[in-house]
Design a protein around this motif. Structure first.
Motif, PDB file in Angstrom:
ATOM      1  N   PRO A  77     -25.087   3.855   0.097  1.00 35.22           N
ATOM      2  CA  PRO A  77     -25.897   4.784   0.900  1.00 35.22           C
ATOM      3  C   PRO A  77     -26.500   5.919   0.075  1.00 35.22           C
ATOM      4  CG  PRO A  77     -23.562   5.005   1.432  1.00 35.22           C
ATOM      5  CD  PRO A  77     -23.704   3.771   0.605  1.00 35.22           C
ATOM      6  N   ILE A  80     -29.481   4.342  -1.722  1.00 37.60           N
ATOM      7  CA  ILE A  80     -30.563   4.123  -0.765  1.00 37.60           C
ATOM      8  C   ILE A  80     -31.284   5.435  -0.455  1.00 37.60           C
ATOM      9  CG2 ILE A  80     -31.031   3.571   1.659  1.00 37.60           C
ATOM     10  CD1 ILE A  80     -28.900   1.370   1.427  1.00 37.60           C
ATOM     11  N   GLY A  81     -30.513   6.491  -0.249  1.00 41.98           N
ATOM     12  CA  GLY A  81     -31.110   7.782   0.074  1.00 41.98           C
ATOM     13  C   GLY A  81     -31.964   8.333  -1.057  1.00 41.98           C
ATOM     14  N   TYR A 249     -35.581   6.804   8.082  1.00 43.15           N
ATOM     15  CA  TYR A 249     -34.631   6.187   9.022  1.00 43.15           C
ATOM     16  C   TYR A 249     -34.702   4.667   8.926  1.00 43.15           C
ATOM     17  CZ  TYR A 249     -32.362   4.888  13.393  1.00 43.15           C
ATOM     18  OH  TYR A 249     -31.529   4.308  14.322  1.00 43.15           O
ATOM     19  N   ALA A 252     -33.374   2.879   5.720  1.00 41.64           N
ATOM     20  CA  ALA A 252     -31.925   2.691   5.723  1.00 41.64           C
ATOM     21  C   ALA A 252     -31.499   1.603   6.700  1.00 41.64           C
ATOM     22  CB  ALA A 252     -31.225   4.010   6.051  1.00 41.64           C
ATOM     23  N   ARG A 253     -32.134   1.548   7.864  1.00 37.73           N
ATOM     24  CA  ARG A 253     -31.744   0.549   8.852  1.00 37.73           C
ATOM     25  C   ARG A 253     -32.087  -0.870   8.395  1.00 37.73           C
ATOM     26  NH1 ARG A 253     -28.097   0.638  12.074  1.00 37.73           N
ATOM     27  NH2 ARG A 253     -29.103  -0.197  13.949  1.00 37.73           N
ATOM     28  N   GLN A 257     -27.862  -0.254   7.001  1.00 43.16           N
ATOM     29  CA  GLN A 257     -26.995   0.913   7.053  1.00 43.16           C
ATOM     30  C   GLN A 257     -26.755   1.308   8.508  1.00 43.16           C
ATOM     31  OE1 GLN A 257     -25.524   2.382   4.135  1.00 43.16           O
ATOM     32  NE2 GLN A 257     -26.290   0.345   3.577  1.00 43.16           N
ATOM     33  N   THR A 261     -25.761   6.887   9.031  1.00 36.60           N
ATOM     34  CA  THR A 261     -26.300   6.966   7.673  1.00 36.60           C
ATOM     35  C   THR A 261     -27.818   6.994   7.707  1.00 36.60           C
ATOM     36  OG1 THR A 261     -24.394   5.800   6.743  1.00 36.60           O
ATOM     37  CG2 THR A 261     -26.417   5.781   5.444  1.00 36.60           C
ATOM     38  N   ALA A 262     -28.425   6.218   8.601  1.00 35.24           N
ATOM     39  CA  ALA A 262     -29.885   6.190   8.706  1.00 35.24           C
ATOM     40  C   ALA A 262     -30.431   7.542   9.147  1.00 35.24           C
ATOM     41  CB  ALA A 262     -30.318   5.105   9.679  1.00 35.24           C
ATOM     42  N   THR A 265     -30.282   9.808   6.136  1.00 32.64           N
ATOM     43  CA  THR A 265     -31.364   9.476   5.212  1.00 32.64           C
ATOM     44  C   THR A 265     -32.700   9.977   5.745  1.00 32.64           C
ATOM     45  OG1 THR A 265     -30.155   7.487   4.552  1.00 32.64           O
ATOM     46  CG2 THR A 265     -32.481   7.595   3.948  1.00 32.64           C
TER      47      THR A 265
END
Length: 344
Positions: A77, A80-81, A249, A252-253, A257, A261-262, A265
């Motif tokens: 995560p 990803i962020g 959002y 991440a989805r 995630q 978490t989304a 992000t």
């Protein structure tokens, strides 16, 4: 902005809400002062780098080593962020500049905002949204440490077609006003943690004062441009910020995630260190190029507060529908930690 405590205390929660509410009003007041009393802004324009250095030093003081431990415990995560931060916002800034046919100075400023690291007010907004505050802190910290390399490279690539840029000089400036102060603050926190803990509640207001001074200096140097292009800049900023939330959002989805978490992000991507962007734009492009950063400083705190309320209510409805989800509810558990809120 430290994860040394599992949750905000009631006092810190109140401070966070006050900071998020008052900060945009103070920035608006600073912008008005710079516009109507430009002589005052010009008198401090030469100290913009110092103001930014103080802001970043305050950020460093809020960090602890556990803030970086999340990189090892939950690398995906965080990765990803950070990728979303330096992919979505620069490209979105470029696309908006092209679509709106912005003048070169404004286009360069919008793109530079997109190439900046995450703003630490995102940590407070994430907490108020009942998202993952510890993850937000780590994302902000890592994107800030990467800024000396990625911000100049991305700005040169995307904004270099609009205005010439000394990418090497910008990188050195970011090292001086971002990397060194942040590391210095972190070291002092490690050496004098008890003393620093006493002043943590005051650090958000150090950031507020610093960015207010930057805005005064920026606006005072481009009052005529504000009159000519204020509405266009505001439109570009609103679109940039909104697409940051939305694309962050879904980025991440799509990568599977969880919602919490989304949402983190989303907030982290949409909220930029716009004060840094404004200062760099004024130094390496022109005062007019700093306008998008100054406007973004106001707008993203207002929009972030609204988004936090939406996410928070959504989280409360989810918890009410499934009481057994409490252990996973946003804002609960060991990963919800945060310390003194910051605003930038």
């Amino acid at each position: 902005m430290t994860s040394s405590s599992p949750v905000f205390t009631t006092q810190e929660d109140r401070s966070a809400r006050i900071a998020v509410t008052i900060f945009p009003l103070l920035i608006l007041a600073a912008a008005a002062l710079g516009f109507f009393a430009p002589a005052a802004g010009q008198a401090i324009a030469g100290y913009t780098s110092i103001f930014l250095g103080v802001i970043m030093f305050a950020m460093g003081l809020t960090l602890t080593l556990p803030d970086f431990g999340l990189v090892l415990r939950r690398p995906l995560p965080v990765l990803i962020g950070v990728i979303a931060q330096y992919l979505i916002m620069p490209l979105t800034g470029f696309a908006i500049s092209w679509a709106l046919q912005l003048p070169p100075e404004l286009a360069a400023g919008v793109i530079l905002v997109g190439c900046a690291p995450g703003g630490t007010s995102s940590n407070v907004i994430t907490y108020l949204a009942k998202a993952d505050t510890a993850l937000s802190v780590t994302m902000t910290s890592i994107s800030t440490l990467l800024a000396p390399l990625l911000t100049p490279l991305l700005t040169l690539w995307l904004a270099g077609t609009y205005m010439p840029l000394d990418a090497g000089g910008m990188a050195l400036t970011i090292v001086k006003i971002v990397l060194i102060p942040v590391i210095a603050g972190l070291v002092i926190r490690l050496l004098f943690s008890r003393l620093v803990d006493r002043i943590l509640p005051a650090l958000p207001w150090v950031s507020v004062a610093g960015i207010s001074l930057v805005v005064i200096a920026v606006v005072s140097g481009s009052a005529d441009k504000i009159v000519a292009a204020g509405a266009l800049v505001l439109l570009a900023v609103i679109l940039h910020n909104s697409f940051g939330y939305l694309l962050g959002y879904w980025f991440a989805r799509v990568l599977r995630q969880p919602v919490r978490t989304a949402r983190t992000t989303s907030i982290e991507v949409g909220m930029q260190n716009s004060g840094l962007a404004a200062g760099l734009a004024a130094s390496y492009f022109s005062p007019a190029a700093a306008l998008p950063g100054a406007v973004f400083s106001i707008w993203h705190n207002l929009s972030g507060a609204v988004l936090a309320m939406y996410y928070r209510r959504s989280a409360d409805r989810h918890l009410a529908a499934d009481p057994h989800a409490g252990a996973e509810a946003p804002g609960l558990g060991a990963d919800a930690g945060a310390g003194a809120p910051e605003s930038r």
